[in-house]
Design a protein around this motif. Structure first.
Motif: not given
Length: 47
Positions: A19, A34, A36-37
């Protein structure tokens, strides 16, 4: 590695794991993307 695109204009920002935040060079400079994988979240946050 997941590809991260700007949700506003669709420009490819890069391939990332984890992230973090990155700025889109095509969109306005005061907004950050932003990501976040792990949770599969991609959103624009105003700074």
């Amino acid at each position: 590695m997941n590809e991260i695109r700007c949700p506003k204009c669709g420009k490819l920002l890069g391939y990332f794991n984890g992230k973090g935040e990155i700025q889109c060079p095509r969109c306005r400079k005061d907004n950050k993307v932003y990501f976040d994988t792990v949770k599969k979240i991609i959103e624009i946050r105003a700074s």
